[in-house]
Design a protein around this motif. Structure first.
Motif, mmCIF file in Angstrom:
data_model
loop_
_atom_site.group_PDB
_atom_site.id
_atom_site.type_symbol
_atom_site.label_atom_id
_atom_site.label_comp_id
_atom_site.label_asym_id
_atom_site.label_seq_id
_atom_site.Cartn_x
_atom_site.Cartn_y
_atom_site.Cartn_z
ATOM 1 N N ARG A 121 44.647 -4.620 20.180
ATOM 2 C CA ARG A 121 43.996 -5.632 19.333
ATOM 3 C C ARG A 121 42.499 -5.742 19.619
ATOM 4 N NH1 ARG A 121 47.638 -10.013 19.823
ATOM 5 N NH2 ARG A 121 48.836 -9.077 18.147
ATOM 6 N N LYS A 125 39.074 -2.393 15.059
ATOM 7 C CA LYS A 125 38.493 -3.293 14.066
ATOM 8 C C LYS A 125 39.622 -4.109 13.443
ATOM 9 C CE LYS A 125 35.648 -3.295 9.890
ATOM 10 N NZ LYS A 125 34.838 -2.491 8.961
ATOM 11 N N HIS A 126 40.749 -3.448 13.278
ATOM 12 C CA HIS A 126 41.929 -4.138 12.755
ATOM 13 C C HIS A 126 43.162 -3.304 13.103
ATOM 14 C CE1 HIS A 126 43.994 -7.089 10.379
ATOM 15 N NE2 HIS A 126 44.559 -6.169 9.638
ATOM 16 N N LEU A 146 38.935 -0.394 5.592
ATOM 17 C CA LEU A 146 38.364 -1.136 6.719
ATOM 18 C C LEU A 146 37.626 -0.210 7.677
ATOM 19 C CD1 LEU A 146 41.381 -3.522 7.460
ATOM 20 C CD2 LEU A 146 39.156 -4.205 6.542
ATOM 21 N N PRO A 183 41.340 -11.028 1.554
ATOM 22 C CA PRO A 183 40.456 -12.123 1.127
ATOM 23 C C PRO A 183 39.381 -12.474 2.161
ATOM 24 C CG PRO A 183 42.619 -12.955 1.758
ATOM 25 C CD PRO A 183 42.735 -11.459 1.734
ATOM 26 N N GLY A 184 39.587 -12.067 3.418
ATOM 27 C CA GLY A 184 38.617 -12.414 4.455
ATOM 28 C C GLY A 184 37.635 -11.299 4.773
ATOM 29 N N TYR A 185 37.624 -10.248 3.954
ATOM 30 C CA TYR A 185 36.792 -9.092 4.295
ATOM 31 C C TYR A 185 35.822 -8.769 3.175
ATOM 32 C CZ TYR A 185 35.512 -4.407 5.828
ATOM 33 O OH TYR A 185 34.808 -3.302 6.239
ATOM 34 N N ASP A 306 26.521 -5.884 10.744
ATOM 35 C CA ASP A 306 27.395 -6.811 11.459
ATOM 36 C C ASP A 306 26.604 -8.064 11.830
ATOM 37 O OD1 ASP A 306 29.014 -8.218 13.135
ATOM 38 O OD2 ASP A 306 29.350 -6.584 14.576
ATOM 39 N N PRO A 307 26.868 -9.184 11.157
ATOM 40 C CA PRO A 307 26.084 -10.399 11.423
ATOM 41 C C PRO A 307 26.138 -10.818 12.896
ATOM 42 C CG PRO A 307 27.639 -10.751 9.615
ATOM 43 C CD PRO A 307 27.942 -9.401 10.176
ATOM 44 N N ALA A 308 27.237 -10.491 13.569
ATOM 45 C CA ALA A 308 27.395 -10.923 14.962
ATOM 46 C C ALA A 308 26.395 -10.237 15.891
ATOM 47 C CB ALA A 308 28.822 -10.666 15.436
ATOM 48 N N GLU B 17 44.557 -15.888 7.053
ATOM 49 C CA GLU B 17 45.715 -15.397 6.321
ATOM 50 C C GLU B 17 46.963 -15.752 7.107
ATOM 51 O OE1 GLU B 17 45.658 -11.409 4.313
ATOM 52 O OE2 GLU B 17 43.843 -11.245 5.523
ATOM 53 N N ARG B 19 49.642 -14.538 8.333
ATOM 54 C CA ARG B 19 50.355 -13.317 8.726
ATOM 55 C C ARG B 19 50.679 -13.398 10.206
ATOM 56 N NH1 ARG B 19 49.828 -8.780 5.081
ATOM 57 N NH2 ARG B 19 50.605 -7.379 6.675
ATOM 58 N N GLY B 21 50.721 -12.689 14.019
ATOM 59 C CA GLY B 21 49.729 -12.130 14.934
ATOM 60 C C GLY B 21 48.324 -12.662 14.749
ATOM 61 N N ALA B 24 47.150 -14.824 17.614
ATOM 62 C CA ALA B 24 46.868 -13.981 18.785
ATOM 63 C C ALA B 24 45.510 -13.307 18.648
ATOM 64 C CB ALA B 24 47.970 -12.938 18.955
ATOM 65 N N ARG B 25 45.173 -12.894 17.433
ATOM 66 C CA ARG B 25 43.850 -12.278 17.215
ATOM 67 C C ARG B 25 42.741 -13.276 17.520
ATOM 68 N NH1 ARG B 25 44.830 -7.557 14.349
ATOM 69 N NH2 ARG B 25 46.713 -7.709 13.095
ATOM 70 N N LYS B 69 30.440 -16.112 14.248
ATOM 71 C CA LYS B 69 30.257 -14.755 13.734
ATOM 72 C C LYS B 69 31.334 -13.814 14.252
ATOM 73 C CE LYS B 69 25.241 -14.637 13.043
ATOM 74 N NZ LYS B 69 23.992 -14.230 13.723
ATOM 75 N N GLN B 70 31.641 -13.923 15.538
ATOM 76 C CA GLN B 70 32.685 -13.052 16.094
ATOM 77 C C GLN B 70 34.029 -13.360 15.439
ATOM 78 O OE1 GLN B 70 32.220 -10.480 17.822
ATOM 79 N NE2 GLN B 70 30.220 -10.743 18.793
ATOM 80 N N PHE B 72 34.492 -14.544 12.485
ATOM 81 C CA PHE B 72 34.502 -14.104 11.103
ATOM 82 C C PHE B 72 34.678 -12.594 10.975
ATOM 83 C CE2 PHE B 72 32.930 -13.989 6.662
ATOM 84 C CZ PHE B 72 33.812 -14.922 6.165
ATOM 85 N N LYS B 73 34.434 -11.882 12.081
ATOM 86 C CA LYS B 73 34.658 -10.431 12.042
ATOM 87 C C LYS B 73 36.139 -10.089 11.946
ATOM 88 C CE LYS B 73 32.343 -7.549 14.763
ATOM 89 N NZ LYS B 73 31.551 -7.033 15.899
ATOM 90 N N LEU B 74 36.996 -11.027 12.359
ATOM 91 C CA LEU B 74 38.435 -10.752 12.248
ATOM 92 C C LEU B 74 38.794 -10.677 10.765
ATOM 93 C CD1 LEU B 74 39.739 -13.207 14.994
ATOM 94 C CD2 LEU B 74 39.323 -10.749 15.207
ATOM 95 N N VAL B 75 39.467 -9.593 10.423
ATOM 96 C CA VAL B 75 39.752 -9.328 9.018
ATOM 97 C C VAL B 75 40.582 -10.438 8.376
ATOM 98 C CG1 VAL B 75 41.009 -7.736 7.503
ATOM 99 C CG2 VAL B 75 39.458 -6.833 9.240
ATOM 100 N N ASN B 76 41.460 -11.065 9.158
ATOM 101 C CA ASN B 76 42.341 -12.092 8.595
ATOM 102 C C ASN B 76 41.700 -13.476 8.501
ATOM 103 O OD1 ASN B 76 44.644 -10.379 10.546
ATOM 104 N ND2 ASN B 76 44.745 -10.373 8.324
ATOM 105 N N VAL B 77 40.487 -13.615 9.009
ATOM 106 C CA VAL B 77 39.806 -14.915 8.917
ATOM 107 C C VAL B 77 39.093 -14.995 7.572
ATOM 108 C CG1 VAL B 77 37.927 -16.326 9.843
ATOM 109 C CG2 VAL B 77 39.566 -15.234 11.390
ATOM 110 N N VAL B 78 39.448 -16.022 6.791
ATOM 111 C CA VAL B 78 38.955 -16.109 5.419
ATOM 112 C C VAL B 78 37.738 -17.025 5.312
ATOM 113 C CG1 VAL B 78 39.571 -16.739 3.053
ATOM 114 C CG2 VAL B 78 41.271 -15.675 4.533
#
Lengths: 578, 168
Positions: A121, A125-126, A146, A183-185, A306-308, B17, B19, B21, B24-25, B69-70, B72-78
């Motif tokens: 994890r 990236k995913h 991705l 939706p979050g990407y 990457d904004p971070a 999202e 989903r 896990g 945990a992310r 910012k970190q 928001f990098k997680l793909v599942n964070v909307v």
């Protein structure tokens, strides 16, 4: 169309235009290996899963397309962790497929079960554990999307065996389907117009500007745009270890590599700059040295997708989130035809440093072992046009980056962020698979070579004629250098022996042509011989001088102002202009 | 635990999202980057595709911007909404069992009355009390009840919503 999950997986990879998979089968992934037999996708059978990962990385580095690796569950997945982390640190697009025990066994400590998505994890990236066979095509599409968009990186799909065996109705999702499923990407690619205008203003006012170009330039295919900006604004460019080749070394504005083992001019230009135009770079500690002493007089423009990264280490004056190529092009537009400041004083300072502190090493003395830097120079001068250079991690890596002339993007492959010893042999194989038209040289240390050399068996059997130059100093050279300089020459666990293993015999046993070079007069003819061999891999064991150290060097934790140059240069007065 | 009155903490309301896990992310990212979570609450949102994670974070240790910012990098964070204490309504739920025999029961009941808490279970030797409210108030109640002997205590994470703007 009805088919098994395994067939759907392979069909999806074909739909993503995958031309090669690096992998090794095993229990849980077995079903996926059956349709591989009927697929046009080439499969390269590696000897260790880590090799598959690094090969996929090498392939991705030189082609810009995601590298694909496929291995089984458990130990195969854990062997993949290092390449995943390596790719994550260096933003390399990978899609890795791992097998997993059947869904009903998950959580029961089944044979070859491990929590692959849990373990990977933080180095992907995913990642996804595929629990619904019907989702397979969509998850493959997502994985490629991705991995290759935004800030690229590795994506892992963990596929249980019974998901591969299940029957599904295959459908191939559209671009819109993929976007809607994430939706979050939504990576920001277009820079903010006001910030771009502000960047152009700072550039037009700067007296001592430097472009600090990082690996993001290569990821964004922005080398051309970078050159346009540098030439239009007349700004000198430093290229980080990850950006070597992003700006031609033979360009008059090129200052080469900055950082811990960068050249004096690149390091000092950053220190003395009044403006850093930071493009796809991340203020890595190996570049900045002590952060609070890094480029103390400089305002910072920071462009990154990457904004971070913006403000993570250094607070930028002008932060711009966006794709480097688009943003640079916009900045060039914003600069317009307005004249740039004269900056002749700045140019004079820079050329003064270049004259006074070129790269330097002690000349060879008869009876000594070969000078590794000299081997690098001969290798460089003998290399066919367009040669791709791959390196491992350590002294040889720094010499490779310092002494090679990179005049073309995507001709340099190395492990920068993670610093993975053993990277070069498999990465070179992947690079050669991606660019079979090019000569691929791996420069390796004897320590690195011993970590992954068995992949030369893969190279021989798959007829992938890479070339490996081992700079064999019989030591873990970089560690030795630190022990010499910072631990009073107390050498602890760094000696490896030049003859054990016998690299020539070993290489020959793996199906390679192999040579040993101890005499400096033999360096050039042996390299020429290696360059002429194209039907199998070649390994040259260069016996090099273990006393050679990499200079310049900024000691860990020191300010870049305190860069240590080669002892032969340090007697002359170093002047730091404020 | 940091109290809610100071500015040392902030709430992040994170739409993710729905989903497996995802939590945990999120928590893994905080652990890996060395960020500290003070309190955490997760629940489904009004849209079944998404869940809402309420994170209370320490803003003195790390910049909220970097955490956001970190995250928001997680793909599942909307979506991430930053809720500063002064601009948010925050509530938390506390349940505790206190050893209150016949002698102390009256005093405990008095505190329950003052705080408008509720008795949810009772036995000859103990009572279980529930209190919902601002985290500060929960802290006060906990401090006052402690001398009687807390047998067990459980607090939920903080939930928060932005304050409704009053028409001017």
């Amino acid at each position: 169309m009805k088919m098994t999950g395994a067939q759907a997986l392979v069909k999806s990879l074909e739909a993503e235009k995958v031309e090669v998979i690096f992998g090794l089968p095993g229990g849980a992934i077995l079903p996926a290996y059956d349709p591989i037999l009927d697929s046009p996708i080439r499969h390269i059978l590696v000897r260790h899963e880590q090799g598959a990962g690094h090969m996929a990385e090498g392939y991705a580095h030189v082609t810009g397309r995601p590298g694909v690796a496929m291995v089984t569950s458990g130990p195969a997945a854990t062997n993949m962790v290092t390449p995943l982390c390596d790719a994550y640190m260096d933003s390399v697009p990978l899609v890795v497929i791992t097998g997993q025990v059947s869904r009903s066994f998950i959580g029961t400590d089944g044979f070859q079960e491990c929590d692959t998505v849990g373990i990977t994890r933080s180095v992907t990236k995913h990642n996804e554990l595929v629990m619904d066979p019907a989702e397979l095509p969509m998850l493959v599409r997502q994985a490629f999307h991705l991995a290759s968009t935004g800030r690229p990186g590795p994506v892992l799909l963990d596929v249980p065996k019974d998901v591969l065996q299940a029957e599904i109705d295959f459908y191939w999702p559209s671009d819109e389907d993929v976007a809607a499923s994430l939706p979050g990407y939504k990576p920001t690619v277009k820079g903010h117009p006001r910030m771009i205008k502000e960047a152009a203003r700072l550039i037009s006012e700067a007296q001592r500007p430097v472009i600090y170009a990082g690996g993001g330039i290569l990821k964004a295919r922005a080398a051309e745009a970078l050159r346009e900006l540098a030439e239009r604004a007349g700004i000198p460019v430093v290229t980080t270890l990850m950006a070597r080749g992003a700006f031609p070394d033979d360009h008059e504005l090129c200052l080469g590599m900055p950082g811990m083992h960068g050249n004096y001019t690149a390091i000092t230009a950053l220190q003395q700059a009044d403006l850093l135009v930071t493009l796809g770079a991340r203020f890595d500690d190996r570049v900045t040295g002590r952060v609070d002493a890094f480029a103390p007089h400089a305002k910072v423009i920071h462009v990154d997708i990457d904004p971070a990264e913006l403000g993570k280490i250094r607070q930028p004056d002008v932060p711009i989130v966006g794709d480097c190529r688009q943003v640079i092009t916009e900045i060039v537009k914003a600069l317009g035809d307005a004249p740039q400041p004269e900056r002749s004083e700045w140019r004079a300072m820079i050329s003064g440093w270049q004259e006074r502190y070129p790269l330097h090493y002690d000349p060879y003395i008869a009876g000594d072992a070969l000078k590794p830097q000299q081997v690098m120079e001969v290798l460089r001068d003998s290399a066919p046009e367009g040669t791709i250079l791959v390196s491992g991690v350590g002294q040889h890596q720094m010499w490779a980056s310092q002494y090679w002339k990179f005049n073309e993007p995507y001709t340099w492959v190395n492990s920068g962020g993670l610093g993975t010893m053993g990277f070069s042999v498999p990465a070179a194989i992947g690079a050669k698979v991606g660019r079979p038209d090019r000569t691929v040289w791996a420069v390796d240390g004897d320590g690195c070579f011993q970590m992954t050399a068995q992949e030369l068996v893969t190279a021989s059997s798959e007829r992938i004629p890479v070339k490996v130059a081992i700079l064999n100093n019989a030591y873990l050279g970089m560690v030795r250098q630190w022990q010499e300089m910072f631990y009073e020459e107390r050498y602890s666990e760094v000696y490896l022996s030049p003859d054990l293993p016998d690299y020539v015999k070993w290489a020959e046993a793996m199906g390679c042509a192999a040579f040993r070079v101890e005499d400096p007069d033999e360096v050039e003819p042996t390299i020429a011989k290696a360059n002429s061999i194209d039907d199998r891999p070649v390994v040259i064991d260069f016996r090099t001088d273990a006393r050679e150290k990499v200079f310049p060097m900024v000691p860990a934790g020191a300010s870049n102002d305190d860069v240590v140059v080669h002892p032969a240069q340090s007697t002359s007065t170093r002047k730091v202009v404020q | 635990m940091t109290t809610s009155s100071g500015a040392q903490h902030q709430t992040l309301s994170v739409l993710v999202e729905n989903r497996s896990g995802v939590l945990a992310r999120v928590s893994g990212m905080f652990a890996r980057r060395g960020f500290n979570i003070i309190s955490l609450a997760v629940a489904p949102s009004d849209d079944p595709r998404f869940s809402r994670i309420n994170l209370v974070i320490n803003v003195e240790e790390t910049s909220v911007e970097q955490m956001t910012k970190q995250l928001f990098k997680l793909v599942n964070v909307v979506k991430i909404t930053e809720l500063h204490p002064s601009e948010a309504v925050e509530r938390e739920l506390l349940m505790l069992t206190v050893a209150a025999g016949a002698n102390q029961r009256g005093e405990v009941m008095e505190l329950v009355g003052i705080f408008e808490a509720r008795i949810v279970d009772v036995s000859p030797a103990a009572v279980t009390i529930m209190l919902a409210g601002e985290p500060d108030r929960l802290d006060d109640f906990e401090d006052l009840i402690r001398p009687y002997g807390i047998v067990e205590i459980q607090r939920t994470g903080r939930v928060a919503l932005p304050k409704v703007r009053k028409a001017s």
